[in-house]
Design an enzyme around this catalytic site. Structure first.
Site, mmCIF file in Angstrom:
data_model
loop_
_atom_site.group_PDB
_atom_site.id
_atom_site.type_symbol
_atom_site.label_atom_id
_atom_site.label_comp_id
_atom_site.label_asym_id
_atom_site.label_seq_id
_atom_site.Cartn_x
_atom_site.Cartn_y
_atom_site.Cartn_z
ATOM 1 N N ASP A 1 0.858 -1.193 0.000
ATOM 2 C CA ASP A 1 0.000 0.000 0.000
ATOM 3 C C ASP A 1 0.897 1.247 0.000
ATOM 4 O OD1 ASP A 1 -3.196 0.589 1.001
ATOM 5 O OD2 ASP A 1 -1.752 2.231 1.126
ATOM 6 N N ILE A 2 0.537 2.219 -0.806
ATOM 7 C CA ILE A 2 1.360 3.426 -0.958
ATOM 8 C C ILE A 2 1.333 4.296 0.306
ATOM 9 C CG2 ILE A 2 -0.352 5.040 -1.925
ATOM 10 C CD1 ILE A 2 1.731 5.661 -4.129
ATOM 11 N N HIS B 1 -10.505 -5.418 -3.299
ATOM 12 C CA HIS B 1 -9.170 -5.696 -2.785
ATOM 13 C C HIS B 1 -9.237 -6.061 -1.310
ATOM 14 C CE1 HIS B 1 -9.973 -1.352 -2.526
ATOM 15 N NE2 HIS B 1 -9.268 -1.345 -1.386
ATOM 16 N N HIS C 1 -7.094 -5.695 2.151
ATOM 17 C CA HIS C 1 -5.970 -5.098 2.872
ATOM 18 C C HIS C 1 -5.419 -6.177 3.802
ATOM 19 C CE1 HIS C 1 -6.962 -0.722 2.127
ATOM 20 N NE2 HIS C 1 -8.151 -1.253 1.900
#
Ligand code: AMP
Length: 119
Positions: A32-33, A102, A104
């Site tokens: 994750d960015i 998605h 996480h």
């Protein structure tokens, strides 16, 4: 958002940079960015599904793969024993920002008891 402009679709197609940590025929996982924990990985199916509301019976196999690979990644990242959390957001009230199903994968610190504290 038009699917071609979708950030996760672009990551999947290598049109924008990301730190891909796992990829197979069914799923792709990348950092994750804007990580919310020491380990924060996003795992997507390689086929486009907008969110949980769009999951069809024919997607059951890929959803199973997503869960199986999530646990493999937790092991790969050495958070399987300490613990981790999987989150799937769906639509506005969950805070879903990216219209691409998605998971996480979060871990690497104590994440708190989300059920007791945040509901
Ligand atoms: P959600 O709110 O469930 O839709 O989560 C979207 C997640 O995607 C957020 O945690 C963002 O930090 C992450 N994100 C957004 N853009 C990128 C990107 N280019 N590469 C990796 N992660 C991203």
């Amino acid at each position: 958002m038009y699917i071609k402009d979708n950030i996760f679709k672009k990551i999947l197609n290598n049109e924008i940079n990301s730190n891909i940590i796992y990829k197979n025929k069914y799923v792709t996982a990348f950092d994750d960015i804007n990580p919310k924990a020491p380990i924060h990985i996003i795992l997507i199916p390689n086929i486009y599904i907008k969110n949980m509301n769009y999951v069809k019976k024919s997607n059951i196999y890929i959803l199973g793969k997503m869960l199986l690979i999530s646990s493999k990644i937790a092991k790969l990242k050495n958070i399987d024993k300490s613990g981790y959390r999987l989150i799937i957001n769906c639509n506005k009230d969950s805070g879903q920002e990216i219209d691409y199903l998605h998971i996480h994968i979060l871990g690497g610190k104590f994440l708190g008891n989300i059920i007791c504290n945040n509901l």
